[in-house]
Enzyme design. Structure first.
Site, PDB file in Angstrom:
ATOM      1  N   HIS A 103      -1.934   7.215   4.664  1.00  0.00           N
ATOM      2  CA  HIS A 103      -1.062   6.388   3.824  1.00  0.00           C
ATOM      3  C   HIS A 103      -1.743   5.081   3.444  1.00  0.00           C
ATOM      4  O   HIS A 103      -1.639   4.624   2.290  1.00  0.00           O
ATOM      5  CB  HIS A 103       0.247   6.121   4.574  1.00  0.00           C
ATOM      6  CG  HIS A 103       1.223   5.300   3.824  1.00  0.00           C
ATOM      7  ND1 HIS A 103       1.586   4.027   4.213  1.00  0.00           N
ATOM      8  CD2 HIS A 103       1.939   5.549   2.692  1.00  0.00           C
ATOM      9  CE1 HIS A 103       2.466   3.536   3.374  1.00  0.00           C
ATOM     10  NE2 HIS A 103       2.700   4.432   2.438  1.00  0.00           N
TER      11      HIS A 103
ATOM     12  N   GLU B 294      -4.237   5.744   0.723  1.00  0.00           N
ATOM     13  CA  GLU B 294      -3.550   5.892  -0.570  1.00  0.00           C
ATOM     14  C   GLU B 294      -3.280   4.526  -1.192  1.00  0.00           C
ATOM     15  O   GLU B 294      -3.480   4.315  -2.391  1.00  0.00           O
ATOM     16  CB  GLU B 294      -2.260   6.671  -0.372  1.00  0.00           C
ATOM     17  CG  GLU B 294      -1.360   6.754  -1.585  1.00  0.00           C
ATOM     18  CD  GLU B 294       0.095   6.426  -1.268  1.00  0.00           C
ATOM     19  OE1 GLU B 294       0.673   5.555  -1.945  1.00  0.00           O
ATOM     20  OE2 GLU B 294       0.638   7.046  -0.344  1.00  0.00           O
ATOM     21  N   HIS B 295      -2.819   3.573  -0.370  1.00  0.00           N
ATOM     22  CA  HIS B 295      -2.570   2.216  -0.878  1.00  0.00           C
ATOM     23  C   HIS B 295      -3.865   1.538  -1.324  1.00  0.00           C
ATOM     24  O   HIS B 295      -3.923   0.902  -2.376  1.00  0.00           O
ATOM     25  CB  HIS B 295      -1.903   1.369   0.199  1.00  0.00           C
ATOM     26  CG  HIS B 295      -0.426   1.553   0.290  1.00  0.00           C
ATOM     27  ND1 HIS B 295       0.472   0.508   0.224  1.00  0.00           N
ATOM     28  CD2 HIS B 295       0.327   2.673   0.453  1.00  0.00           C
ATOM     29  CE1 HIS B 295       1.715   0.975   0.344  1.00  0.00           C
ATOM     30  NE2 HIS B 295       1.640   2.285   0.496  1.00  0.00           N
TER      31      HIS B 295
ATOM     32  N   GLU C 182       6.674  -2.395   5.403  1.00  0.00           N
ATOM     33  CA  GLU C 182       7.307  -1.118   5.064  1.00  0.00           C
ATOM     34  C   GLU C 182       7.802  -0.417   6.328  1.00  0.00           C
ATOM     35  O   GLU C 182       8.892   0.165   6.352  1.00  0.00           O
ATOM     36  CB  GLU C 182       6.305  -0.242   4.315  1.00  0.00           C
ATOM     37  CG  GLU C 182       6.884   1.042   3.752  1.00  0.00           C
ATOM     38  CD  GLU C 182       5.870   1.847   2.971  1.00  0.00           C
ATOM     39  OE1 GLU C 182       6.210   2.970   2.544  1.00  0.00           O
ATOM     40  OE2 GLU C 182       4.730   1.376   2.783  1.00  0.00           O
TER      41      GLU C 182
END
Length: 423
Positions: A47, A50-51, A127
């Site tokens: 993740h 991806e960022h 998040e």
């Protein structure tokens, strides 16, 4: 519509569906690696990568990446899941080469600038905190952990604040080099696209991903069990899981129909009995997520603490009853919903793009609509009932519950009763 597939010598696949009535196109790059491909010390790195792909390359700053696409009226996004990661764009047809250039750039030449990395680690930590404050989201993370204990497939996609803050540019690059390999990747496009033009662009822009196959997923083991967390909340949030079936399993469509009849919409048995007749909750739903080697059937409801035991008794009764009394009208309704969903996908380039990518990742080919419809139509009352019986015959369920009071354990114990000998 015209679907075309080209497999390049590197192993990278290109699939397109030309939709002549559209003036725009959706396109993306998918990698067959997600959170279940992380080592124990890599929790959350898929993740984070991806960022970070959007945070600067050798040719563009983070701001320039955003401005390049938005200057032509397009948009850029990405998503990480348990088994894959996708990077995608939507642009007007004239700007498809530009979008491919940006997508290849962010994946082939990310800089992983230390200051950008520090900022994005902080964003993801926030998040994670937001998820902790949203029990109707958090309960699904807890369910996954309980269903697949001590395995990558059972860990949350986001990671933990400690693991996310511990990653460096070196660790990001090592994960990317291990998993982002041509045989493990595909480029998909739908809408106003020319297949050969996209193939030619992909050949020029994606040569840096050539290499050996990425490692296989660690085999999944469904565990079952109970995880209860007492929290100061207005409601009890409870989720139940049973071991489902993999994406290629012959029972897949029968189980999907069983799931839809049970909790797939306002006409479903659970919605009608639990909410409409008894008023025990506002939201209740059932779902089935097939993975490459296993599946997860899940059920979620939020209710008052005092109503939780009764709700769970009704749920268990409805699941067991459906395996014996599910009827022709319910099956027909579920099949109609599935077929309508398939046809509606063809009205949106973004939806069609996602469908093509999922099919290529699961089956290695785009699956014709007629073939899918035939599989749906082949589901019968008997096969749907059998899929339900097999579902609850595979073993004990996994239960996750968050909320107030001491009644969570008793509610979970009621859910544990959903076990029967396999046929």
């Amino acid at each position: 519509m015209t679907v075309e597939v080209t497999k390049l010598p590197s192993g990278l696949a290109v699939v397109t569906d030309r939709m002549p009535h559209l003036e725009s196109a959706s396109l993306g790059v998918w990698v067959g690696a997600g959170s279940r491909d992380e080592a124990a010390d890599e929790h959350g790195i898929s993740h984070l990568l991806e960022h970070m792909a959007f945070k600067g390359t050798k040719r563009r700053t983070a701001r320039q990446i955003a401005e390049t696409i938005e200057a032509v009226g397009g948009d850029l996004n990405a998503a990480t899941s348990i088994e894959n990661t996708g990077y995608f764009a939507r642009v007007l047809k004239a700007d498809v080469p530009l979008a491919l250039d940006v997508l290849s750039d962010i994946l082939s030449e990310p800089t992983f600038d230390p200051e950008e990395l520090r900022r994005e680690q902080n964003v993801i930590t926030q998040e994670i905190g937001a998820t902790e404050d949203a029990p109707d989201d958090l309960v699904f993370d807890r369910l996954q952990e309980t269903a697949f204990p001590d395995q990558p497939i059972g860990r949350s996609i986001l990671g933990t604040p400690e693991t996310v803050r511990g990653f460096s540019a070196k660790s990001l690059r090592a994960y990317l080099n291990r998993n982002y390999r041509s045989p493990n990747m595909l480029v998909a496009a739908a809408g106003a696209v020319d297949h050969q033009q996209i193939v030619d662009d992909v050949v020029k822009r994606f040569d840096s991903f050539a290499g050996p196959d990425a490692p296989d997923h660690q085999a999944a083991r469904f565990g079952g069990g109970t995880r209860v967390e007492s929290r100061d909340l207005e409601q009890v949030h409870i989720a139940l899981a049973l071991e489902g079936v993999p994406v290629k399993d012959p029972q897949l469509y029968s189980l999907q129909v069983f799931t839809s009849v049970l909790g797939g919409g306002m006409s479903s048995r659970l919605f009608q009995e639990v909410r409409e007749i008894r008023g025990l909750c506002y939201t209740i739903q059932a779902f089935h997520m097939p993975y490459s080697d296993t599946g997860l059937f899940g059920l979620y409801a939020g209710t008052d603490e005092a109503d939780a035991p009764e709700l769970m008794r009704v749920v268990i009764d409805q699941i067991e009853s459906a395996t014996e009394t599910l009827n022709e009208a319910e099956v027909a309704r579920a099949k109609a919903q599935m077929k309508a969903g398939l046809l509606m996908t063809l009205e949106s380039s973004e939806a069609r793009l996602g469908q093509l990518a999922r099919q290529m990742l699961a089956y290695g080919r785009p699956v014709p609509l007629d073939e899918i419809v035939a599989r749906v139509e082949a589901v019968t009352v008997d096969s749907a009932r059998a899929a339900g019986r097999a579902l609850i015959g595979r073993g004990r369920p996994a239960i996750a519950a968050l909320g107030p009071g001491n009644g969570l354990e008793s509610t979970a114990a009621i859910a544990e009763s959903l076990v029967r000998p396999a046929a």
